[in-house]
Design a protein around this motif. Structure first.
Motif, PDB file in Angstrom:
ATOM      1  N   LYS A 188      42.478   0.340  -2.289  1.00 60.44           N
ATOM      2  CA  LYS A 188      41.522   1.347  -1.837  1.00 60.44           C
ATOM      3  C   LYS A 188      41.564   1.427  -0.314  1.00 60.44           C
ATOM      4  O   LYS A 188      41.435   0.403   0.360  1.00 60.44           O
ATOM      5  CB  LYS A 188      40.106   1.011  -2.308  1.00 60.44           C
ATOM      6  N   GLU A 189      41.771   2.625   0.198  1.00 61.00           N
ATOM      7  CA  GLU A 189      41.820   2.879   1.641  1.00 61.00           C
ATOM      8  C   GLU A 189      42.812   1.956   2.335  1.00 61.00           C
ATOM      9  O   GLU A 189      42.559   1.430   3.418  1.00 61.00           O
ATOM     10  CB  GLU A 189      40.417   2.734   2.251  1.00 61.00           C
ATOM     11  N   TYR A 224      37.126  -6.683  -7.340  1.00 64.26           N
ATOM     12  CA  TYR A 224      36.725  -5.294  -7.112  1.00 64.26           C
ATOM     13  C   TYR A 224      35.701  -4.893  -8.177  1.00 64.26           C
ATOM     14  O   TYR A 224      35.853  -5.229  -9.354  1.00 64.26           O
ATOM     15  CB  TYR A 224      37.957  -4.390  -7.188  1.00 64.26           C
ATOM     16  N   GLU A 228      33.397   0.852  -9.716  1.00 60.29           N
ATOM     17  CA  GLU A 228      33.942   1.646  -8.611  1.00 60.29           C
ATOM     18  C   GLU A 228      35.446   1.877  -8.754  1.00 60.29           C
ATOM     19  O   GLU A 228      36.086   2.380  -7.827  1.00 60.29           O
ATOM     20  CB  GLU A 228      33.649   0.955  -7.274  1.00 60.29           C
ATOM     21  N   PHE A 231      36.991   5.127  -7.852  1.00 61.93           N
ATOM     22  CA  PHE A 231      37.222   5.447  -6.441  1.00 61.93           C
ATOM     23  C   PHE A 231      38.515   4.799  -5.916  1.00 61.93           C
ATOM     24  O   PHE A 231      38.913   5.047  -4.770  1.00 61.93           O
ATOM     25  CB  PHE A 231      36.049   4.977  -5.578  1.00 61.93           C
ATOM     26  N   ALA A 232      39.133   3.960  -6.718  1.00 64.62           N
ATOM     27  CA  ALA A 232      40.368   3.294  -6.280  1.00 64.62           C
ATOM     28  C   ALA A 232      41.520   4.291  -6.241  1.00 64.62           C
ATOM     29  O   ALA A 232      41.542   5.288  -6.981  1.00 64.62           O
ATOM     30  CB  ALA A 232      40.704   2.148  -7.227  1.00 64.62           C
ATOM     31  N   GLU A 233      42.480   4.008  -5.379  1.00 63.54           N
ATOM     32  CA  GLU A 233      43.639   4.895  -5.248  1.00 63.54           C
ATOM     33  C   GLU A 233      44.832   4.421  -6.064  1.00 63.54           C
ATOM     34  O   GLU A 233      45.631   5.226  -6.547  1.00 63.54           O
ATOM     35  CB  GLU A 233      44.027   4.984  -3.762  1.00 63.54           C
ATOM     36  N   GLY A 256      43.465   6.806  -9.327  1.00 63.35           N
ATOM     37  CA  GLY A 256      44.000   7.714  -8.317  1.00 63.35           C
ATOM     38  C   GLY A 256      44.511   8.993  -8.954  1.00 63.35           C
ATOM     39  O   GLY A 256      43.797   9.641  -9.735  1.00 63.35           O
TER      40      GLY A 256
END
Length: 282
Positions: A188-189, A224, A228, A231-233, A256
């Motif tokens: 993520k990010e 993690y 959520e 929201f992970a890529e 993703g």
């Protein structure tokens, strides 16, 4: 179903050894279930007779036994020779190996070698990714690689739908721990999350953490949050037999864009290059 796994008892006085074939089983896990409980480690060979960090596997056996209140000293030189002898029974393939230290009722510790032909996962799984499903489950003693985990999860494994590649264990606080037979990483990010506590410290996981650090990505050693994941890529799982395998569906939702991400592909590529440099003869 064909009996694919062969089982030998490894008998050694520290320098000399002999292998006594004791039977076979349909799968490696069924083979372990037929033996007395204890601790184990599983690995695969590359180029037939080369392996990754075999000493780490021996260390893990001894440490797992210690956590079970047993004292095990692996006769490393002779056990290496025993493993090489087992490989001779599979002359044209890589081999999946398991060393099983069984705790017998009279206090004796017996060492077994389980072996079967290793069939790599199809490349299509690496190109398209796999689906995983989360379950609320935790290991009793996550640091120890104990055979009771195989017994406790036997029915879960048998009833797992074919569409699900792996179950992901979730902690009581709702964070992701590990796969049933793997470790999981979430991207993520640009940061890569993986649990540090409450998980089996996989040997492939440790290698991948080194690969991630060398590539310059930040690692967050924490589970993690399951709620959520949308929201992970990216996501991927790791194990000795899989290497680095992309996850593109989590609980029936795309991770993703639903395809293996750039960071996952880079980590897998770097891992494969790392393999070529680090493999050693058994």
């Amino acid at each position: 179903m064909t009996n694919n796994t062969r089982i030998w008892q490894f008998i050694s006085d520290g320098t000399r050894f002999k292998l006594v074939e004791t039977g076979n089983s349909r799968t490696m896990d069924e083979g372990s279930q037929h033996l007395s409980g204890g601790v184990y480690t599983t690995l695969r060979t590359f180029e037939h007779e080369r392996a990754l960090r075999l000493e780490d596997h021996f260390d893990r056996l001894e440490h797992s036994a210690e956590l079970q209140g047993k004292h095990v000293v692996i006769p490393r030189y002779s056990l290496r020779s025993g493993l090489c002898e087992v490989l001779d029974y599979f002359p044209e393939s890589d081999v999946r190996l398991r060393i099983h230290c069984a705790f017998v009722e009279n206090g004796e510790i017996r060492v077994y070698i389980l072996a079967e032909k290793f069939t790599p996962y199809p490349e299509s799984l690496y190109e398209n990714g796999v689906a995983v499903k989360s379950i609320d489950y935790q290991r009793e003693n996550p640091i120890a690689k104990a055979t009771n985990f195989i017994d406790q999860t036997s029915e879960l494994r048998k009833t797992k739908p074919a569409s699900i590649h792996e179950y992901i264990l979730v902690a009581k606080d709702g964070t992701l721990l590990e796969g049933m037979t793997s470790n999981i990483f979430i991207v993520k990010e640009g940061k890569i999350w993986t649990a540090e506590k409450g998980v089996l410290p996989g040997i492939t996981r440790q290698i991948v953490l080194e690969v991630i650090a060398a590539a310059g990505f930040e690692t967050i050693l924490s589970g993690y949050p399951r709620n959520e994941v949308n929201f992970a890529e990216e996501a991927f799982i790791t194990s000795a037999s899989r290497g680095v395998l992309p996850v593109t569906k989590f609980d029936n939702q795309n991770v993703g864009e639903g395809i293996p991400g750039m960071i996952t592909r880079q980590i897998r590529s770097d891992y494969l290059l790392w393999l070529k440099k680090e493999l050693r003869p058994i």
